[in-house]
Scaffold this motif. Structure first.
Motif, PDB file in Angstrom:
ATOM      1  N   GLY A  64       0.687  -1.124   0.178  1.00 36.09           N
ATOM      2  CA  GLY A  64      -0.038   0.008   0.021  1.00 36.09           C
ATOM      3  C   GLY A  64       0.963   1.264   0.063  1.00 36.09           C
ATOM      4  O   GLY A  64       0.582   2.111  -0.650  1.00 36.09           O
ATOM      5  N   MET A  65       1.978   1.185   0.866  1.00 35.88           N
ATOM      6  CA  MET A  65       2.896   2.307   0.763  1.00 35.88           C
ATOM      7  C   MET A  65       3.588   2.574  -0.663  1.00 35.88           C
ATOM      8  O   MET A  65       3.632   3.842  -1.086  1.00 35.88           O
ATOM      9  N   ALA A  66       3.737   1.522  -1.199  1.00 33.57           N
ATOM     10  CA  ALA A  66       4.391   1.659  -2.676  1.00 33.57           C
ATOM     11  C   ALA A  66       3.195   1.661  -3.777  1.00 33.57           C
ATOM     12  O   ALA A  66       3.787   1.688  -4.946  1.00 33.57           O
ATOM     13  N   ARG A  67       2.329   1.405  -3.497  1.00 35.27           N
ATOM     14  CA  ARG A  67       1.018   1.561  -4.339  1.00 35.27           C
ATOM     15  C   ARG A  67       1.129   0.644  -5.523  1.00 35.27           C
ATOM     16  O   ARG A  67       1.187   0.975  -6.710  1.00 35.27           O
ATOM     17  N   GLY A  68       1.677  -0.603  -5.192  1.00 36.15           N
ATOM     18  CA  GLY A  68       1.918  -1.733  -6.074  1.00 36.15           C
ATOM     19  C   GLY A  68       3.217  -1.783  -6.812  1.00 36.15           C
ATOM     20  O   GLY A  68       3.441  -2.526  -7.609  1.00 36.15           O
ATOM     21  N   TRP A  69       4.042  -0.856  -6.458  1.00 36.33           N
ATOM     22  CA  TRP A  69       5.281  -0.551  -7.226  1.00 36.33           C
ATOM     23  C   TRP A  69       6.188  -1.804  -6.581  1.00 36.33           C
ATOM     24  O   TRP A  69       6.131  -2.174  -5.481  1.00 36.33           O
ATOM     25  N   LYS A  70       6.913  -2.591  -7.568  1.00 41.14           N
ATOM     26  CA  LYS A  70       7.811  -3.805  -7.236  1.00 41.14           C
ATOM     27  C   LYS A  70       9.243  -3.279  -7.784  1.00 41.14           C
ATOM     28  O   LYS A  70       9.281  -2.853  -8.898  1.00 41.14           O
ATOM     29  N   PRO A  71      10.172  -3.266  -6.970  1.00 40.22           N
ATOM     30  CA  PRO A  71      11.565  -3.147  -7.293  1.00 40.22           C
ATOM     31  C   PRO A  71      11.998  -3.983  -8.368  1.00 40.22           C
ATOM     32  O   PRO A  71      11.648  -5.397  -8.546  1.00 40.22           O
ATOM     33  N   ARG A  72      13.068  -3.624  -9.247  1.00 36.92           N
ATOM     34  CA  ARG A  72      13.686  -4.514 -10.269  1.00 36.92           C
ATOM     35  C   ARG A  72      15.188  -4.507  -9.525  1.00 36.92           C
ATOM     36  O   ARG A  72      15.695  -3.278  -9.148  1.00 36.92           O
ATOM     37  N   TYR A  73      15.808  -5.651  -9.450  1.00 35.83           N
ATOM     38  CA  TYR A  73      16.972  -5.837  -9.169  1.00 35.83           C
ATOM     39  C   TYR A  73      18.281  -5.553 -10.164  1.00 35.83           C
ATOM     40  O   TYR A  73      19.322  -5.415  -9.744  1.00 35.83           O
ATOM     41  N   GLU A  74      17.774  -5.580 -11.542  1.00 28.13           N
ATOM     42  CA  GLU A  74      18.765  -5.680 -12.618  1.00 28.13           C
ATOM     43  C   GLU A  74      18.167  -4.524 -13.410  1.00 28.13           C
ATOM     44  O   GLU A  74      16.923  -4.362 -13.508  1.00 28.13           O
ATOM     45  N   ARG A  75      18.954  -3.719 -13.843  1.00 31.40           N
ATOM     46  CA  ARG A  75      18.516  -2.518 -15.132  1.00 31.40           C
ATOM     47  C   ARG A  75      18.238  -3.351 -16.376  1.00 31.40           C
ATOM     48  O   ARG A  75      18.980  -4.303 -16.639  1.00 31.40           O
TER      49      ARG A  75
END
Length: 77
Positions: A64-75
């Motif tokens: 909820g804090m990230a509004r569904g954003w998920k990080p990518r670990y590689e560009r």
């Protein structure tokens, strides 16, 4: 790397950047004592550390804090 890298950060009082351009690659090499292998190994270690920090933050941060954003670990290239 024992030296802090020279970055062009705005001055707190004036809000302007220094007039000289800073070459980050040269700054990294200088901090590594001019040895390119030391510079590359240091950058790889930094990238690994930051991936670990990103993973830790993503585990403790609510979706909820990230509004569904998920990080990518590689560009992506």
């Amino acid at each position: 790397m024992p030296e802090q890298l020279a970055l062009d950060i705005p001055d707190a009082e004036t809000g302007t950047q220094s007039p000289q351009e800073v070459d980050l690659a040269e700054s990294v090499l200088k901090a590594a004592g001019g040895d390119p292998l030391v510079a590359i190994n240091s950058l790889l270690a930094d990238a690994d550390f930051l991936r670990d920090q990103l993973y830790t933050a993503s585990c403790i941060m609510s979706s909820g804090m990230a509004r569904g954003w998920k990080p990518r670990y590689e560009r992506l290239l």
